[in-house]
Design a protein around this motif. Structure first.
Motif, PDB file in Angstrom:
ATOM      1  N   THR A 185       0.797  -1.232   0.000  1.00 15.28           N
ATOM      2  CA  THR A 185       0.000   0.000   0.000  1.00 15.28           C
ATOM      3  C   THR A 185       0.828   1.280   0.000  1.00 15.28           C
ATOM      4  O   THR A 185       0.303   2.350  -0.286  1.00 15.28           O
ATOM      5  CB  THR A 185      -0.924   0.046   1.234  1.00 15.28           C
ATOM      6  N   GLY A 186       2.114   1.171   0.352  1.00 15.54           N
ATOM      7  CA  GLY A 186       2.955   2.360   0.488  1.00 15.54           C
ATOM      8  C   GLY A 186       2.753   3.079   1.810  1.00 15.54           C
ATOM      9  O   GLY A 186       3.392   4.089   2.086  1.00 15.54           O
ATOM     10  N   LEU A 244      -5.895  -0.430   2.144  1.00  7.51           N
ATOM     11  CA  LEU A 244      -6.549  -1.624   1.590  1.00  7.51           C
ATOM     12  C   LEU A 244      -6.293  -1.766   0.093  1.00  7.51           C
ATOM     13  O   LEU A 244      -6.737  -2.727  -0.520  1.00  7.51           O
ATOM     14  CB  LEU A 244      -8.069  -1.535   1.809  1.00  7.51           C
ATOM     15  N   PHE A 245      -5.565  -0.813  -0.491  1.00  5.66           N
ATOM     16  CA  PHE A 245      -5.408  -0.724  -1.945  1.00  5.66           C
ATOM     17  C   PHE A 245      -3.967  -1.030  -2.331  1.00  5.66           C
ATOM     18  O   PHE A 245      -3.039  -0.400  -1.806  1.00  5.66           O
ATOM     19  CB  PHE A 245      -5.797   0.685  -2.403  1.00  5.66           C
ATOM     20  N   ASP A 246      -3.773  -1.993  -3.198  1.00  8.32           N
ATOM     21  CA  ASP A 246      -2.430  -2.330  -3.692  1.00  8.32           C
ATOM     22  C   ASP A 246      -2.054  -1.312  -4.764  1.00  8.32           C
ATOM     23  O   ASP A 246      -2.628  -1.305  -5.856  1.00  8.32           O
ATOM     24  CB  ASP A 246      -2.436  -3.750  -4.268  1.00  8.32           C
ATOM     25  N   ILE A 247      -1.104  -0.440  -4.448  1.00  3.94           N
ATOM     26  CA  ILE A 247      -0.777   0.660  -5.370  1.00  3.94           C
ATOM     27  C   ILE A 247       0.001   0.184  -6.598  1.00  3.94           C
ATOM     28  O   ILE A 247       0.120   0.916  -7.577  1.00  3.94           O
ATOM     29  CB  ILE A 247      -0.003   1.799  -4.655  1.00  3.94           C
ATOM     30  N   HIS A 248       0.542  -1.034  -6.543  1.00  2.00           N
ATOM     31  CA  HIS A 248       1.273  -1.574  -7.698  1.00  2.00           C
ATOM     32  C   HIS A 248       0.316  -2.285  -8.653  1.00  2.00           C
ATOM     33  O   HIS A 248       0.417  -2.140  -9.868  1.00  2.00           O
ATOM     34  CB  HIS A 248       2.372  -2.526  -7.214  1.00  2.00           C
ATOM     35  N   THR A 287       0.961   7.780 -11.577  1.00  2.47           N
ATOM     36  CA  THR A 287       2.161   8.550 -11.252  1.00  2.47           C
ATOM     37  C   THR A 287       2.242   8.557  -9.726  1.00  2.47           C
ATOM     38  O   THR A 287       1.243   8.801  -9.049  1.00  2.47           O
ATOM     39  CB  THR A 287       2.064   9.984 -11.787  1.00  2.47           C
ATOM     40  N   TYR A 288       3.434   8.258  -9.197  1.00  2.00           N
ATOM     41  CA  TYR A 288       3.584   8.077  -7.756  1.00  2.00           C
ATOM     42  C   TYR A 288       4.227   9.295  -7.095  1.00  2.00           C
ATOM     43  O   TYR A 288       4.813  10.155  -7.759  1.00  2.00           O
ATOM     44  CB  TYR A 288       4.433   6.831  -7.476  1.00  2.00           C
TER      45      TYR A 288
END
Length: 495
Positions: free
Chosen positions: A129-130, A192-196, A299-300
């Motif tokens: 999730t970062g 709860l969100f997989d950013i990858h 974009t991160y």
């Protein structure tokens, strides 16, 4: 022909509706404050009806005052306080509990127990999730509501309830219950969100005991989300953008290149650095998050969150009554020496990045018989800059340094504060001509979706600088002051 973009900014202490033209000029604004609720120590809540009604009233008044119809609006964009958590009934639209605000720390003990039960859990969460395991984010708040509101868990498992961050709740209300969606920037703040993978993570949902049926669809930041129901504004307005407030400010500051950074000084302070297509894994307890997602491409950014910035000055005004207006702080700070010996560590709701200490509490240190209002107010302002320095040092330790820092938010009007910030960071601080970069950012995203702007380059061309502040303090003095701050923080840390 439609002429304007309508930006809704639902913030922590107020809601605003802003009219923006195609050249990025703010034409008019309506703002409404609403009540903060503190039912127990470290609990912070909002009445969801206040959030909805202040937004609706602001939009209606703005259109009425400018003699505009729904057809005059090209599109609407929503930007919002992030991590604030709402759960409502799918059929009635009624919230089952007040909104639990991002500042709320009621789940600190629960997060601590989770961390102790699995020493590798935080690392696993950060990789996906970062984010870090902290009460700041939505996951533990959702679980708390499901576990503490009668029948909530049962109803959630039967698919009768919906979860959303504030943007999602407003979208649901504006479309009269037709659309349950959020954007990738807000989803990336839930834990709860997989950013990858860019999707909700089944393993994390199971870990926090959250039924998947609660969750909204995740879309791009610039996206046709639907239309406002005609009952609200006498006609349908396309909803074309959603972004969390700090990400919207990054867009409003036109930080589209890797290495560009912005720092927003509102209730809290949020320093966000664009890292491009790379989701940089922080070794220094910063957050990896979505800066924006366009055309399905993320974009991160690397982000440091400070919980108390403008809120510190509000406390000096409303809690201690040392000042009558926030604007007085600048003149008072000018009347004392920079090195006055007083430190204010504003850990009223714990410490944010890079410490992440929810149990730390605020302190004023270094008081003597000579200490007066000026010294304490100056220390409050300085604390904002010291905390920003903490974030800069953490980013440098992660191997990145902002190539430029653009600033915005209510506090940046204070020239003394901006100069001290440049001195502490040892680099240039650029204040933009338009300070309302959060609303500007979501208006730009709506304009991008509507085709008013063809590219991010078109938007970048609109950015203008008001003033640049360059360091004038020598390094030894800067280091000495910052060392005092670090010693002060150590005095209040609990972990």
């Amino acid at each position: 022909m439609s002429r304007y973009l309508l930006a809704v900014d639902q913030g922590t202490t107020s809601s605003r509706a802003v009219l923006v033209d195609a050249k990025g000029r703010i034409m008019d604004m309506v703002q409404r404050d609403f009540t903060q609720h503190y039912p127990k120590p470290s609990w912070v809540e909002h009445d969801p009806r206040d959030l909805w009604h202040t937004v609706l009233d602001c939009c209606r008044q703005l259109l009425q005052e400018n003699q505009l119809k729904a057809t005059d609006i090209i599109g609407l964009g929503i930007t919002n306080q992030r991590e604030t958590t709402l759960i409502w009934d799918k059929h009635t639209g009624e919230p089952i509990y007040p909104a639990i605000v991002w500042q709320d720390r009621r789940t600190a003990e629960y997060c601590q127990r989770m961390a102790e039960s699995d020493p590798k859990l935080e690392e696993k969460l950060q990789k996906k999730t970062g984010l870090l395991l902290d009460p700041y984010f939505c996951a533990s708040k959702i679980r708390w509501i499901l576990d503490n509101v009668p029948d909530a868990r049962q109803k959630a498992e039967q698919g009768q309830l919906l979860f959303g961050t504030v943007d999602c709740f407003l979208l649901w209300k504006l479309t009269d219950g037709k659309v349950h969606a959020t954007d990738a920037t807000n989803a990336s703040r839930t834990l709860l969100f997989d950013i990858h993978q860019q999707q909700w993570d089944p393993e994390l949902l199971k870990l926090f005991g959250i039924p998947p049926s609660l969750l909204p669809q995740v879309e791009d930041s610039a996206h046709h989300y639907g239309e406002t129901d005609p009952q609200w504004f006498g006609g349908a307005i396309p909803i074309l953008a959603i972004a969390g407030d700090q990400q919207a400010a990054l867009v409003g500051q036109c930080c589209f290149e890797s290495g560009m950074a912005k720092s927003t000084y509102g209730t809290g302070c949020f320093l966000m650095l664009n890292t491009g297509a790379e989701a940089l894994h922080s070794q220094n307890r910063l957050l990896t998050t979505l800066a924006y997602r366009l055309n399905g491409k993320p974009t991160y950014a690397l982000e440091g969150s400070i919980f108390m910035a403008g809120a510190t000055i509000q406390w000096l005004r409303d809690g201690l009554h040392l000042i009558e207006q926030a604007g007085e702080s600048e003149q008072l700070a000018r009347e004392v020496d920079i090195n006055h010996g007083v430190l204010l560590v504003p850990a009223f709701t714990g410490l944010g990045a890079p410490y992440w200490d929810p149990d730390a509490r605020g302190a004023i240190l270094g008081l003597t018989r000579d200490t007066g209002i000026k010294e304490i107010v100056s220390a409050g302002l300085q604390s904002v800059c010291y905390q920003t320095k903490d974030l800069q040092k953490a980013m440098e330790a992660d191997g990145v340094r902002p190539v430029s820092l653009k600033v915005d938010g209510g506090m940046v009007k204070n020239d003394w504060l901006m100069q001290f910030l440049a001195d502490m960071l040892g680099g240039e601080v650029q204040r933009s001509k338009i300070n309302e970069t959060t609303v500007l950012g979501v208006a730009y995203l709506a304009g991008l979706q509507a085709g008013i702007y063809e590219s991010l380059d078109d938007i970048s061309a609109l950015w203008q600088q008001d003033k640049a502040f360059t360091p004038s303090m020598d390094k030894s003095k800067r280091d000495s002051l910052y060392n005092q701050w670090q010693q002060g923080v150590k005095r209040i840390q609990t972990r």
